[in-house]
Design a protein around this motif. Structure first.
Motif, PDB file in Angstrom:
ATOM      1  N   ILE A   1       9.874 -32.869 -52.562  1.00 21.91           N
ATOM      2  CA  ILE A   1       9.222 -33.925 -52.060  1.00 21.91           C
ATOM      3  C   ILE A   1      10.354 -34.935 -51.658  1.00 21.91           C
ATOM      4  N   GLY A   2      11.444 -34.550 -52.127  1.00 24.73           N
ATOM      5  CA  GLY A   2      12.651 -35.514 -51.790  1.00 24.73           C
ATOM      6  C   GLY A   2      13.295 -35.083 -50.453  1.00 24.73           C
ATOM      7  N   SER A   3      12.624 -33.964 -49.967  1.00 23.31           N
ATOM      8  CA  SER A   3      13.177 -33.444 -48.698  1.00 23.31           C
ATOM      9  C   SER A   3      12.551 -34.157 -47.705  1.00 23.31           C
ATOM     10  N   PHE A   4      11.082 -34.540 -47.987  1.00 19.29           N
ATOM     11  CA  PHE A   4      10.359 -35.223 -47.044  1.00 19.29           C
ATOM     12  C   PHE A   4      10.463 -36.859 -47.264  1.00 19.29           C
TER      13      PHE A   4
ATOM     14  N   GLY B   1      12.986 -36.738 -44.853  1.00 19.46           N
ATOM     15  CA  GLY B   1      12.613 -36.836 -43.380  1.00 19.46           C
ATOM     16  C   GLY B   1      13.169 -38.145 -42.722  1.00 19.46           C
ATOM     17  N   PHE B   2      13.099 -39.161 -43.417  1.00 12.03           N
ATOM     18  CA  PHE B   2      13.465 -40.636 -42.708  1.00 12.03           C
ATOM     19  C   PHE B   2      14.986 -40.440 -42.675  1.00 12.03           C
ATOM     20  N   GLN B   3      15.659 -40.015 -43.506  1.00  8.17           N
ATOM     21  CA  GLN B   3      17.304 -39.995 -43.274  1.00  8.17           C
ATOM     22  C   GLN B   3      17.605 -39.149 -42.130  1.00  8.17           C
ATOM     23  N   ALA B   4      16.751 -38.135 -41.879  1.00  8.88           N
ATOM     24  CA  ALA B   4      17.072 -37.116 -40.805  1.00  8.88           C
ATOM     25  C   ALA B   4      16.911 -38.044 -39.417  1.00  8.88           C
ATOM     26  N   MET B   5      15.678 -38.669 -39.600  1.00  3.41           N
ATOM     27  CA  MET B   5      15.287 -39.384 -38.074  1.00  3.41           C
ATOM     28  C   MET B   5      16.293 -40.568 -37.818  1.00  3.41           C
ATOM     29  N   LYS B   6      17.168 -41.168 -39.167  1.00  3.07           N
ATOM     30  CA  LYS B   6      17.919 -42.365 -38.787  1.00  3.07           C
ATOM     31  C   LYS B   6      19.147 -41.855 -38.805  1.00  3.07           C
TER      32      LYS B   6
END
Ligand SMILES: Cc1cc2nc3c(=O)[nH]c(=O)nc-3n(C[C@H](O)[C@H](O)[C@H](O)COP(=O)(O)O)c2cc1C
Length: 146
Positions: free
Chosen positions: A41-44, A48-53
């Protein structure tokens, strides 16, 4: 030309690919791990937000020095259509003046707008991107058993 492979994996498919490339090249293969153990869940959320940012997570200390190699292969999974946050930590390990080949493992094969920025970030480190390619793993999001 000496080469090394450095990668992050969450589900194990980038590890497999990194080891395949390393074996083909006869190059050492180095794994980067996040300091905090993420859940699926923490990967999403927030992953996911951290990846986009393009956020940089803390990683565990590494015992290799990429300065010793001419060409660096960087492998990372795709999260939310961007390289997983650990990619940004790998960038910080990259010395200036290296040739870099990027391989990104994704479940699907959708075209990604983020690739241009991914290349730019490597080039901003004073490195030359010789290739960026995607590997469609067909793998659904999962966490590797260690
Ligand atoms: C948080 C998260 C987000 C993901 N987002 C995407 C995506 O946007 N596009 C895609 O094709 N695959 C996506 N995937 C699937 C992974 O890219 C795919 O399973 C990849 O093989 C994982 O590599 P790994 O096993 O080395 O972690 C996502 C997986 C996770 C965990």
């Amino acid at each position: 030309m000496s080469a090394a492979v450095v990668y992050y994996t969450f589900g194990g498919s980038t590890k497999k690919e990194a080891e395949r490339i390393g074996a083909e090249l006869g190059a050492p293969v180095f794994r980067v791990r996040e300091a905090k153990n993420r859940s699926l869940i923490g990967s999403f959320i927030p992953g996911g937000f951290q990846a986009m940012k393009r956020k940089t997570p803390k990683i565990l200390p590494v015992d290799f020095d990429l300065a010793q190699y001419d060409k660096i292969y960087i492998g990372c999974p795709i999260w939310a259509a961007c390289p997983a946050p650990a990619f940004n930590a790998i960038l910080n390990l990259l010395p200036e003046g290296k040739e870099v080949e990027i391989f990104l493992c994704a479940g699907g094969d959708d075209p990604r707008e983020s690739d241009a920025e991914t290349k730019r970030l490597v080039e901003a480190r004073g490195c030359k991107v010789t290739q960026l390619h995607s590997i469609k793993t067909g793998k659904a999001p999962s966490k590797m058993k260690e």
